[in-house]
Design an enzyme around this catalytic site. Structure first.
Site, PDB file in Angstrom:
ATOM      1  N   CYS A   8       5.183  24.017  -5.664  1.00  0.00           N
ATOM      2  CA  CYS A   8       5.043  22.611  -5.295  1.00  0.00           C
ATOM      3  C   CYS A   8       6.067  21.808  -6.102  1.00  0.00           C
ATOM      4  O   CYS A   8       6.306  22.092  -7.275  1.00  0.00           O
ATOM      5  CB  CYS A   8       3.631  22.114  -5.604  1.00  0.00           C
ATOM      6  SG  CYS A   8       3.385  20.401  -5.140  1.00  0.00           S
ATOM      7  N   HIS A  30      -7.900   7.454  -4.415  1.00  0.00           N
ATOM      8  CA  HIS A  30      -8.408   6.090  -4.583  1.00  0.00           C
ATOM      9  C   HIS A  30      -9.510   6.015  -5.627  1.00  0.00           C
ATOM     10  O   HIS A  30      -9.833   4.937  -6.096  1.00  0.00           O
ATOM     11  CB  HIS A  30      -8.952   5.572  -3.252  1.00  0.00           C
ATOM     12  CG  HIS A  30      -7.874   5.329  -2.246  1.00  0.00           C
ATOM     13  ND1 HIS A  30      -7.566   6.230  -1.262  1.00  0.00           N
ATOM     14  CD2 HIS A  30      -7.010   4.291  -2.096  1.00  0.00           C
ATOM     15  CE1 HIS A  30      -6.563   5.745  -0.536  1.00  0.00           C
ATOM     16  NE2 HIS A  30      -6.206   4.582  -1.018  1.00  0.00           N
ATOM     17  N   TYR A  52       8.336  13.629  -1.813  1.00  0.00           N
ATOM     18  CA  TYR A  52       9.132  14.840  -2.042  1.00  0.00           C
ATOM     19  C   TYR A  52      10.638  14.578  -1.986  1.00  0.00           C
ATOM     20  O   TYR A  52      11.398  15.277  -1.317  1.00  0.00           O
ATOM     21  CB  TYR A  52       8.721  15.957  -1.054  1.00  0.00           C
ATOM     22  CG  TYR A  52       7.267  16.307  -1.196  1.00  0.00           C
ATOM     23  CD1 TYR A  52       6.782  16.842  -2.378  1.00  0.00           C
ATOM     24  CD2 TYR A  52       6.367  16.070  -0.164  1.00  0.00           C
ATOM     25  CE1 TYR A  52       5.433  17.124  -2.541  1.00  0.00           C
ATOM     26  CE2 TYR A  52       5.017  16.352  -0.318  1.00  0.00           C
ATOM     27  CZ  TYR A  52       4.562  16.877  -1.508  1.00  0.00           C
ATOM     28  OH  TYR A  52       3.227  17.152  -1.668  1.00  0.00           O
ATOM     29  N   HIS A  66       0.847  -1.202   0.000  1.00  0.00           N
ATOM     30  CA  HIS A  66       0.000   0.000   0.000  1.00  0.00           C
ATOM     31  C   HIS A  66       0.879   1.247   0.000  1.00  0.00           C
ATOM     32  O   HIS A  66       1.688   1.437   0.908  1.00  0.00           O
ATOM     33  CB  HIS A  66      -0.882  -0.024   1.258  1.00  0.00           C
ATOM     34  CG  HIS A  66      -1.876   1.088   1.307  1.00  0.00           C
ATOM     35  ND1 HIS A  66      -2.020   1.906   2.405  1.00  0.00           N
ATOM     36  CD2 HIS A  66      -2.759   1.542   0.391  1.00  0.00           C
ATOM     37  CE1 HIS A  66      -2.964   2.795   2.164  1.00  0.00           C
ATOM     38  NE2 HIS A  66      -3.432   2.598   0.947  1.00  0.00           N
ATOM     39  N   ARG A 121      -2.658  23.536  -2.368  1.00  0.00           N
ATOM     40  CA  ARG A 121      -2.235  22.144  -2.335  1.00  0.00           C
ATOM     41  C   ARG A 121      -2.459  21.605  -0.921  1.00  0.00           C
ATOM     42  O   ARG A 121      -1.682  21.878  -0.008  1.00  0.00           O
ATOM     43  CB  ARG A 121      -0.751  22.045  -2.739  1.00  0.00           C
ATOM     44  CG  ARG A 121      -0.326  20.700  -3.321  1.00  0.00           C
ATOM     45  CD  ARG A 121      -0.209  19.655  -2.255  1.00  0.00           C
ATOM     46  NE  ARG A 121       0.110  18.334  -2.781  1.00  0.00           N
ATOM     47  CZ  ARG A 121      -0.716  17.287  -2.687  1.00  0.00           C
ATOM     48  NH1 ARG A 121      -1.916  17.415  -2.136  1.00  0.00           N
ATOM     49  NH2 ARG A 121      -0.341  16.102  -3.128  1.00  0.00           N
TER      50      ARG A 121
HETATM   51  N1  LIG Z   1      -0.376  21.380   7.152  1.00  0.00           N
HETATM   52  C1  LIG Z   1      -0.129  21.272   5.842  1.00  0.00           C
HETATM   53  N2  LIG Z   1       0.845  22.018   5.314  1.00  0.00           N
HETATM   54  C2  LIG Z   1       1.124  21.952   3.995  1.00  0.00           C
HETATM   55  C3  LIG Z   1       0.440  21.059   3.151  1.00  0.00           C
HETATM   56  C4  LIG Z   1      -0.600  20.289   3.732  1.00  0.00           C
HETATM   57  O1  LIG Z   1      -1.276  19.503   3.061  1.00  0.00           O
HETATM   58  N3  LIG Z   1      -0.844  20.417   5.082  1.00  0.00           N
HETATM   59  N4  LIG Z   1       0.800  20.969   1.823  1.00  0.00           N
HETATM   60  C5  LIG Z   1       2.168  21.346   1.512  1.00  0.00           C
HETATM   61  C6  LIG Z   1       2.487  21.416   0.105  1.00  0.00           C
HETATM   62  S1  LIG Z   1       2.896  19.956  -0.641  1.00  0.00           S
HETATM   63  C7  LIG Z   1       2.582  22.600  -0.577  1.00  0.00           C
HETATM   64  S2  LIG Z   1       3.080  22.649  -2.186  1.00  0.00           S
HETATM   65  C8  LIG Z   1       2.226  23.863   0.066  1.00  0.00           C
HETATM   66  C9  LIG Z   1       1.111  24.541  -0.703  1.00  0.00           C
HETATM   67  O2  LIG Z   1       0.767  25.734  -0.106  1.00  0.00           O
HETATM   68  P1  LIG Z   1      -0.509  26.542  -0.586  1.00  0.00           P
HETATM   69  O3  LIG Z   1      -1.691  25.616  -0.542  1.00  0.00           O
HETATM   70  O4  LIG Z   1      -0.616  27.696   0.323  1.00  0.00           O
HETATM   71  O5  LIG Z   1      -0.230  26.965  -2.004  1.00  0.00           O
HETATM   72  O6  LIG Z   1       1.803  23.689   1.402  1.00  0.00           O
HETATM   73  C10 LIG Z   1       2.494  22.703   2.125  1.00  0.00           C
HETATM   74  N5  LIG Z   1       2.101  22.744   3.496  1.00  0.00           N
HETATM   75 MO   LIG Z   2       3.619  20.357  -2.792  1.00  0.00          MO
END
Ligand SMILES: Nc1nc2c(c(=O)[nH]1)N[C@H]1C(S)=C(S)[C@@H](COP(=O)(O)O)O[C@H]1N2
Ligand SMILES: [Mo]
Length: 552
Positions: free
Chosen positions: A271, A152, A406, A127, A224
């Protein structure tokens, strides 16, 4: 390379192979399976003929196929060319109570989806979200969990699940209560955004709007989210910082605003998956197909992380990593988390902020209200939103997003061979640029032409030049850059660029290309193919837009 497992599923013994969807042959009705343990990753996106050749090669050459028949034996051909088999009455029936008894590995792990029953014991290790996540559903329905993770709801996930089917629920069993929508409290969003997934919400602005503004308007800023947007009461909100003595410094929003000097930093967030759509055309990664808009720029206001760390008792010379935890949680209570090197967090030149303002407004809910980390020059994933907790330690964050996502890998690394411990977590990003106008596959008028786009580099490197070609890279012109002056090594914001040019007479089509250069003379790679990777991250290949030239 080969991942195959044998198991008893109550019906017959099957050779189980996870990534073999293209290589699975089946009879219809599904009473016979022919499985070729062959790494199907290399064949996912190849044309049918190549796939057939590979299948023949795999079948004849490897000689490792396992044929286990149960019932009739006529082979119908590649599964990819067959309709997904419909449920047949040959499956045994179970009550929900019977399914519930299969809630651990000793008794096998069963789950239901709709009216079907699956034994996923052999899938636990495979998974992608980890075994602990799937075990939460053991003995019960998958629906409440899948309501949390939109990925999913894809055909290939359904196909994988079908391979583990062991029965159906008795007709008298009531359907599972429809799960409460964990996204019911998500905020409203701007209709111009191009939505990648709505639950969790992942969306980007249209390219032509992106390059309209040096500071992306908050409503258009790409979003995101991995999880539902948490509802936070700013009155009771507290940020907890673990201090070197082991005590906890707890700060209210008011404390952060009143007791620490406010700083403003203009920084671009990108991102790691920006421009993944281009990678997906090389070979599908089955991850969010971001176009060029998973990047935006804003002026952030807040307290310096450095000041807060010093208040908590840390010293500039300390070492290690600063880990952040968000308030957004999944079913198991696991929160989003990530970390950055202590050096970056503490550096006076690092400009890391605990931001409560975005473009002069209160931080919007989608962007982390009431507080988020802004780590200028560093990949979006480390800019933790809805910040709840800060810890400092010798190790990086243990979170899935720091350890198992990442990260960048070689073109040849597959899900079967990947070793996440081998690659460092992405922090500073590389030089990037993209064309936002004209739009791909549109028609432009002969004569005057304006090409627009953005360019940015990580680690505070300033963009010094953007080259644009109209003929696929044979000849180049320099674009005009616009943006704010920034301090050397602290150029956190992007540059917008524009080229006013003319289309040579007689031209029928243009292959517009852009590439940028930063202060260290870092350049972008020419093609996306060689930098493709299983996670589909870090695409910074030359951006290409094809348009036709004609009277509109
Ligand atoms: N708590 C939290 N922080 C997070 C995320 C999240 O899902 N939860 N996503 C991350 C990712 S992968 C990205 S690219 C950025 C996106 O920030 P934005 O939504 O303000 O553009 O926040 C980051 N910080
Ligand atoms: Mo991201």
């Amino acid at each position: 390379m080969i991942l195959s497992r044998s198991s008893r599923n109550g019906l017959c013994t099957l050779q189980r192979t996870y990534w073999l969807r293209e290589m699975t042959w089946r009879t219809c009705p599904p009473t016979c399976w022919v499985r070729i343990p062959f790494c199907a990753h290399s064949t996912w996106d190849t044309a049918g003929s190549r796939r057939r050749r590979l299948m023949v090669a795999a079948g004849a050459g490897l000689g490792v196929c396992t044929i286990l028949a149960y019932g009739n034996h006529h082979r119908q051909g590649a599964k990819a060319e067959l309709p997904v088999p419909t449920p047949t009455p040959s499956f045994p029936r179970f009550t929900r109570e019977e399914v519930a008894r299969h809630h651990n590995e000793a008794n096998r792990v069963w789950v239901t989806y709709g009216s079907e029953v699956f034994d996923v014991t052999d899938f636990l290790e495979l998974h992608p979200g980890g075994r602990s996540k799937i075990l939460l559903a053991a003995g019960g329905a998958l629906e409440p969990f899948w309501a949390l993770y939109a990925m999913h709801k894809q055909e290939h996930v359904q196909e994988i699940l079908q391979e583990y089917k062991v029965g159906e629920l008795s007709p008298e069993e009531p359907p599972p209560p429809s799960p409460d929508d964990p996204y019911a409290n998500d905020p409203p969003r701007h209709p111009a955004l191009r939505v990648n997934t709505s639950k969790p919400f992942n969306a980007e602005p249209p390219p032509e709007l992106l390059s309209e503004y040096f500071l992306t308007p908050n409503q258009l800023f790409f979003k995101r989210n991995h999880l539902p947007v948490p509802v936070v009461d700013p009155e009771t909100y507290r940020l907890c910082i673990q201090s070197p003595s082991g005590q906890t410094l707890s700060l209210s929003l008011q404390d952060l605003k009143k007791n620490f000097q406010k700083h403003e930093v203009t920084a671009t967030l990108q991102c790691a998956g920006n421009r993944r759509a281009e990678m997906n055309t090389i070979q599908n990664t089955n991850r969010l197909g971001w176009s060029v808009g998973a990047i935006s720029n804003a002026c952030w206001g807040g307290a310096r992380l450095r000041d807060v760390l010093i208040q908590a008792g840390y010293q500039p010379g300390d070492e290690g990593h600063v880990s952040f935890e968000g308030l957004d949680k999944d079913h198991s209570g696991t929160v989003y988390g990530a970390s950055i090197p202590f050096k970056k967090a503490m550096s006076p030149d690092g400009d890391v902020l605990l931001a409560y303002e975005m473009n002069g407004e209160e931080l919007p809910r989608d962007h982390g209200f009431p507080l988020r980390v802004i780590v200028p020059g560093v990949v979006g994933a480390r800019n933790v939103k809805w910040l709840a907790r800060i810890t400092v330690g010798p190790e990086e964050s243990k979170s899935h997003w720091q350890q198992k996502d990442y990260k960048g890998f070689s073109r040849s690394v597959t899900w079967e061979t990947v070793d996440f411990s081998k690659a460092p977590a992405i922090q500073e990003m590389s030089i990037q640029s993209a064309i936002t106008e004209p739009s791909p596959e549109t028609s432009v008028s002969p004569g005057e032409l304006t090409v627009k786009g953005y360019a940015w580099s990580g680690g505070g490197q300033r963009v010094i030049r953007v080259d644009v070609s109209l003929d696929g890279g044979k000849s180049w012109q320099e674009a005009t850059l616009t943006g704010e002056e920034q301090l050397p090594g602290r150029a956190w914001a992007w540059k917008l660029w524009q080229l006013d040019t003319s289309v040579p007479a007689g031209t029928k089509e243009l292959n517009i290309v852009c590439k940028a250069v930063d202060t260290s003379y870092n350049v972008q790679p020419e093609h996306v193919g060689p930098i493709w990777n299983i996670l589909g991250v870090l695409n910074n290949a030359w951006h290409r837009v094809h348009v036709c030239v004609g009277e509109n």
